[in-house]
Design an enzyme around this catalytic site. Sequence first.
Site, mmCIF file in Angstrom:
data_model
loop_
_atom_site.group_PDB
_atom_site.id
_atom_site.type_symbol
_atom_site.label_atom_id
_atom_site.label_comp_id
_atom_site.label_asym_id
_atom_site.label_seq_id
_atom_site.Cartn_x
_atom_site.Cartn_y
_atom_site.Cartn_z
ATOM 1 N N MET A 260 2.163 -5.786 4.603
ATOM 2 C CA MET A 260 1.524 -4.425 4.001
ATOM 3 C C MET A 260 -0.092 -5.129 3.528
ATOM 4 S SD MET A 260 3.616 -2.340 0.863
ATOM 5 C CE MET A 260 2.879 -1.257 0.535
ATOM 6 N N HIS A 261 -1.522 -4.853 3.338
ATOM 7 C CA HIS A 261 -2.543 -4.744 2.569
ATOM 8 C C HIS A 261 -3.519 -5.463 3.894
ATOM 9 C CE1 HIS A 261 -0.274 -3.766 -0.823
ATOM 10 N NE2 HIS A 261 0.300 -5.279 -0.935
ATOM 11 N N ASP B 154 7.028 -2.713 4.331
ATOM 12 C CA ASP B 154 7.815 -3.881 4.543
ATOM 13 C C ASP B 154 8.617 -3.725 3.208
ATOM 14 O OD1 ASP B 154 6.429 -5.294 2.918
ATOM 15 O OD2 ASP B 154 6.100 -7.030 4.346
#
Length: 500
Positions: free
Chosen positions: A82-83, A241
């Site tokens: 992520m991110h 995830d």
Amino acid sequence: MTYLLGIDVGTGGTRALILDESGTVISSATSEHAPFASPQTGWAEQDPDDWWRACRQAVPRALLEAGLEASAITAIGLSGQMHGATLLDADGRVVRPALLWCDQRTQAECDNLTERIGAARLIEWTSNPALTGFTLPKLLWVRRTEPEAWARVRHVLLPKDYIRYRLTGRLATDVADASGTLLFDVARRQWSRDMLGATGLEASLLPEAFEGPQVTGSLTADGAAAVGLLAGTPVVAGGGDQAAGAVGMGIVQAGAVCATIGTSGVVFAATDRPALDPRGRVHTFCHAVPGRWHVMGVTQAAGLSLRWFRDRFGSGGSDGRDPYERLTDEALAIPPGADGVLWAPYLMGERTPHLDAEARAALVGLAASHTRGHVIRAILEGVAFSLQDSFTILREMQVPVEGIRLGGGGARSALWRQIQADVYGQPVQTVAAEEGAAYGAGLLAGVGAGVWPDVDTACDRVVRVTSEVVPGDGHPILARQYRAYQALYPALRQIREALR
């Protein structure tokens, strides 16, 4: 027989997993990524085209191992780290290396956002505080420090969604992954106009956000040829995830919680409302399940604590056994509470509940009579205590915890399972398929393809509990030890201030 493909674009590599409609894993393959670059201390970058290279390797390997023709794959689901800020130009080319979830260069941007917008309003608009790991501060850093690169940026994607773009030509994401950008209105499951307005970013930069099981497009001829599949195969939105991994463990209904110990540790609680902590100590994100949310607490150095001990002080032998088994065997000889030894696992700072990047670890209570086993046991218990901090916050928020399932390395050790049951004061379960996010992405693909009518049904039919551990005689001892553990962080912070 129907076969589904889950693809997980992790930090270390891309994994492709094929499962059938009974939930049985038929095959899997992983292609490692090049190690992420760290041009300066605290920076972490990867080349998105290396993710695509790994995907082109992993998918054909999984198909070959399964002995299946390309036509056997009914649908594809995506998950990933992520991110990460993946920046594309008008022609869909990568502008610069992606800034990853663990990149820490954006503290100034976070401080500025909090000062200008206000901590309370940030949580009102996005359900989360400004943290260095999130995507928005990375965009602002590039805009401030690399204006020439920023002038070329026309599209912002998360890591797995770059793979989606290469497979389908579509610019899309899912609501769970979008929740970690600090640009998403988590409560309303849509991009936040308030955040876009406050930061001067154009909405056209952002992809369309879909629910996890929704079909976002299908393989183009070029995308299909690159991975050895058929053009027209549908690709669903999937999930970040953590959300996809939770689907794979059956953590989809309110009250279901998982505690996963990998390098970091995560407590993930499914909810039927966007439950908020006004102090921002836990994340509130959309779930990959339509109409559901989740609350997530994070410990930075969970499994990393044990790996750090192994790397620095050895695993106690060279007999060919798994080194972590040898370490936990040493701890087995030590009673619950480690005879008063405590471990504060702040090797990488801490997120939940302290939000303190400068927090540092400590081993407390040592005496001449203590052994390596005491230290190892204290590390196992200290990691569980750090996750218990998240459960404490869930109780404050009145988020129900009706069942706890374990994942990661903490689920594989019988001793660590018992320690967690004793610390949490509740039974803990393990499930048959410990396949992580790729498995959950495959289940979401099945829902999108109509194999199952919804995510709840998919999990009911394929996720199987294999063991349960109940709290034992160690519970009252570790409850007392946890109270002592809670005094560690304030004391360590005071020491840190004295040393400045």
